[in-house]
Design a protein around this motif. Structure first.
Motif, PDB file in Angstrom:
ATOM      1  N   UNK A   1      -9.564 -13.561   2.103  1.00  0.00           N
ATOM      2  CA  UNK A   1      -8.788 -12.813   1.117  1.00  0.00           C
ATOM      3  C   UNK A   1      -8.215 -13.715   0.030  1.00  0.00           C
ATOM      4  N   UNK A   2      -8.356 -15.031   0.212  1.00  0.00           N
ATOM      5  CA  UNK A   2      -7.731 -15.962  -0.723  1.00  0.00           C
ATOM      6  C   UNK A   2      -8.278 -15.802  -2.133  1.00  0.00           C
ATOM      7  N   UNK A   3      -9.567 -15.516  -2.264  1.00  0.00           N
ATOM      8  CA  UNK A   3     -10.151 -15.372  -3.601  1.00  0.00           C
ATOM      9  C   UNK A   3      -9.510 -14.212  -4.358  1.00  0.00           C
ATOM     10  N   UNK A   4      -9.196 -13.138  -3.656  1.00  0.00           N
ATOM     11  CA  UNK A   4      -8.507 -12.008  -4.282  1.00  0.00           C
ATOM     12  C   UNK A   4      -7.114 -12.416  -4.731  1.00  0.00           C
ATOM     13  N   UNK A   5      -6.383 -13.126  -3.881  1.00  0.00           N
ATOM     14  CA  UNK A   5      -5.040 -13.582  -4.239  1.00  0.00           C
ATOM     15  C   UNK A   5      -5.088 -14.539  -5.431  1.00  0.00           C
ATOM     16  N   UNK A   6      -6.113 -15.397  -5.473  1.00  0.00           N
ATOM     17  CA  UNK A   6      -6.264 -16.320  -6.597  1.00  0.00           C
ATOM     18  C   UNK A   6      -6.531 -15.557  -7.893  1.00  0.00           C
ATOM     19  N   UNK A   7      -7.364 -14.499  -7.816  1.00  0.00           N
ATOM     20  CA  UNK A   7      -7.668 -13.697  -9.016  1.00  0.00           C
ATOM     21  C   UNK A   7      -6.408 -13.020  -9.539  1.00  0.00           C
ATOM     22  N   UNK A   8      -5.561 -12.540  -8.620  1.00  0.00           N
ATOM     23  CA  UNK A   8      -4.304 -11.912  -9.034  1.00  0.00           C
ATOM     24  C   UNK A   8      -3.406 -12.938  -9.717  1.00  0.00           C
ATOM     25  N   UNK A  51      -9.498   0.854   7.828  1.00  0.00           N
ATOM     26  CA  UNK A  51      -8.223   0.171   8.024  1.00  0.00           C
ATOM     27  C   UNK A  51      -8.121  -0.287   9.473  1.00  0.00           C
ATOM     28  N   UNK A  52      -7.777  -1.546   9.671  1.00  0.00           N
ATOM     29  CA  UNK A  52      -7.623  -2.097  11.014  1.00  0.00           C
ATOM     30  C   UNK A  52      -6.210  -2.577  11.248  1.00  0.00           C
ATOM     31  N   UNK A  53      -6.024  -3.264  12.362  1.00  0.00           N
ATOM     32  CA  UNK A  53      -4.692  -3.734  12.726  1.00  0.00           C
ATOM     33  C   UNK A  53      -4.136  -4.707  11.688  1.00  0.00           C
ATOM     34  N   UNK A  54      -5.050  -5.463  11.041  1.00  0.00           N
ATOM     35  CA  UNK A  54      -4.599  -6.471  10.097  1.00  0.00           C
ATOM     36  C   UNK A  54      -4.369  -5.910   8.693  1.00  0.00           C
ATOM     37  N   UNK A  55      -4.728  -4.640   8.467  1.00  0.00           N
ATOM     38  CA  UNK A  55      -4.699  -4.107   7.107  1.00  0.00           C
ATOM     39  C   UNK A  55      -3.301  -4.121   6.503  1.00  0.00           C
ATOM     40  N   UNK A  56      -2.301  -3.709   7.273  1.00  0.00           N
ATOM     41  CA  UNK A  56      -0.948  -3.649   6.713  1.00  0.00           C
ATOM     42  C   UNK A  56      -0.443  -5.020   6.301  1.00  0.00           C
ATOM     43  N   UNK A  57      -0.788  -6.040   7.087  1.00  0.00           N
ATOM     44  CA  UNK A  57      -0.384  -7.400   6.716  1.00  0.00           C
ATOM     45  C   UNK A  57      -1.101  -7.845   5.453  1.00  0.00           C
ATOM     46  N   UNK A  58      -2.382  -7.489   5.339  1.00  0.00           N
ATOM     47  CA  UNK A  58      -3.130  -7.824   4.121  1.00  0.00           C
ATOM     48  C   UNK A  58      -2.539  -7.122   2.910  1.00  0.00           C
ATOM     49  N   UNK A  59      -2.207  -5.852   3.067  1.00  0.00           N
ATOM     50  CA  UNK A  59      -1.623  -5.107   1.955  1.00  0.00           C
ATOM     51  C   UNK A  59      -0.276  -5.699   1.543  1.00  0.00           C
ATOM     52  N   UNK A  60       0.495  -6.148   2.519  1.00  0.00           N
ATOM     53  CA  UNK A  60       1.785  -6.770   2.198  1.00  0.00           C
ATOM     54  C   UNK A  60       1.582  -8.049   1.389  1.00  0.00           C
ATOM     55  N   UNK A  61       0.577  -8.850   1.763  1.00  0.00           N
ATOM     56  CA  UNK A  61       0.310 -10.093   1.044  1.00  0.00           C
ATOM     57  C   UNK A  61      -0.188  -9.811  -0.372  1.00  0.00           C
ATOM     58  N   UNK A  62      -1.056  -8.816  -0.498  1.00  0.00           N
ATOM     59  CA  UNK A  62      -1.581  -8.460  -1.820  1.00  0.00           C
ATOM     60  C   UNK A  62      -0.465  -7.892  -2.689  1.00  0.00           C
ATOM     61  N   UNK A  63       0.382  -7.040  -2.105  1.00  0.00           N
ATOM     62  CA  UNK A  63       1.506  -6.481  -2.841  1.00  0.00           C
ATOM     63  C   UNK A  63       2.455  -7.557  -3.331  1.00  0.00           C
ATOM     64  N   UNK A  64       2.705  -8.572  -2.490  1.00  0.00           N
ATOM     65  CA  UNK A  64       3.589  -9.661  -2.890  1.00  0.00           C
ATOM     66  C   UNK A  64       2.977 -10.462  -4.040  1.00  0.00           C
TER      67      UNK A  64
END
Length: 324
Positions: A1-8, A51-64
């Motif tokens: 997911x790091x590439x997405x965070x870098x693009x943001x 959506x899996x168990x990790x999805x909410x944590x991923x969404x929180x990181x992307x939202x931040x």
């Protein structure tokens, strides 16, 4: 997911509607499920996996990450973003899961692209009213119409599978004389009419909310056309299946086109490569000459360009002595 965070973290302030991150192209291992789009003033994050168990944590990181970048780009302005899940099980049922994650969505929601305005809807359905990957196709149509605005009889355009008529808007803005828009969805055509009104276009557009395959009489009466745009869904149960129905359109092209006219053939089906269109055109419309493939916007780059959106240009033969 790091590439997405870098693009943001690196994105500029979006003004026009555009894609920010395209994981679907396979160029960012581990991010294949994600896309991020800007429909200002709203961001739309899409996941193509369940959506899996990790999805909410991923969404929180992307939202931040979005919040941090937005504070730098637009200090004090609210962040608006939507999450949509489009996994295969939901897609086959024609459904999506959509959540407003922060802020709000304007109603009506109008976005811009190269000065044109379009109405969109990001909180419902899989299609938001403007296909961002077709931006280069719309620019090609704009430039084509602009180059022919001084033609003696004016440019006449046929826009098949018109959806919300974005091609029509840009063609008329650039100087086309007439555009005939055909789509079986009354709702999409109604939004298309609103898009023309948004852009101050009061004349030149015709809207036919009909099934194309049962409306050839009406379509032919308005021809021939200097440009025919074919942008069908790759698969829409009960209306169009590319593997069997695209050929039916190809057989009609020569009769629809004016001498020297062009056809813009579009296909967004990863499982069908360039050869699907090119081989059938050689067989079913051999008189039409292949001109070029319109390059997709760079952000939509794919590790296999055969899987990406295909936008191909063909030309009908000129009249004898008309010139090359």
């Amino acid at each position: 997911m790091q590439a997405l965070l870098d693009a943001i973290a690196a994105m500029p302030l979006p003004t026009d509607a555009r894609r920010i991150f395209h994981g679907r192209g396979g160029r960012f291992p581990g991010c294949e499920q994600w896309t991020l789009d800007a429909y200002p003033p709203v961001f739309v994050l899409t996941s193509f996996l369940p959506a899996g168990d990790e999805t909410e944590a991923q969404l929180a990181a992307i939202g931040a990450a979005l919040a941090q970048r937005w504070e730098a780009l637009a200090p004090g302005q609210p962040l608006n973003w939507v999450f949509q899940c489009r996994n295969e099980a939901l897609r086959t049922q024609g459904r999506t899961e959509t959540r407003l994650m922060a802020g709000s969505v304007p109603d009506p929601h109008v976005v811009t692209e190269h000065g044109a305005q379009f109405k969109v809807h990001v909180l419902r359905g899989q299609n938001h009213g403007l296909f961002l990957d077709m931006a280069a196709g719309r620019r090609w149509v704009h430039d084509y119409a602009a180059a022919r605005r001084a033609d003696r009889y004016g440019l006449k355009v046929l826009n098949l599978f018109a959806y919300t008529c974005a091609f029509s808007v840009v063609a008329l803005q650039a100087g086309a004389k007439q555009v005939v828009n055909v789509d079986m969805s009354h709702g999409a055509i109604a939004i298309g009419q609103q898009n023309h009104q948004l852009n101050g276009i009061a004349t030149g557009a015709a809207f036919l909310p009909h099934d194309i395959f049962s409306s050839w009489g009406k379509i032919n009466r308005s021809g021939p056309y200097g440009l025919v745009i074919v942008d069908p869904p790759s698969y829409q149960k009960g209306s169009f299946v590319a593997t069997k129905d695209y050929a039916r359109l190809m057989r009609r092209l020569l009769d629809l086109l004016a001498p020297g006219g062009h056809a813009l053939l579009c296909l967004n089906a990863p499982e069908l490569g360039l050869a699907f269109l090119q081989d059938q055109m050689r067989e079913l419309a051999p008189e039409l000459r292949f001109v070029e493939r319109v390059a997709n916007p760079p952000v939509f780059a794919d590790v296999d360009e055969g899987r990406a959106l295909k936008v191909l240009v063909y030309q009908a033969p000129e009249l004898p002595g008309q010139g090359g």
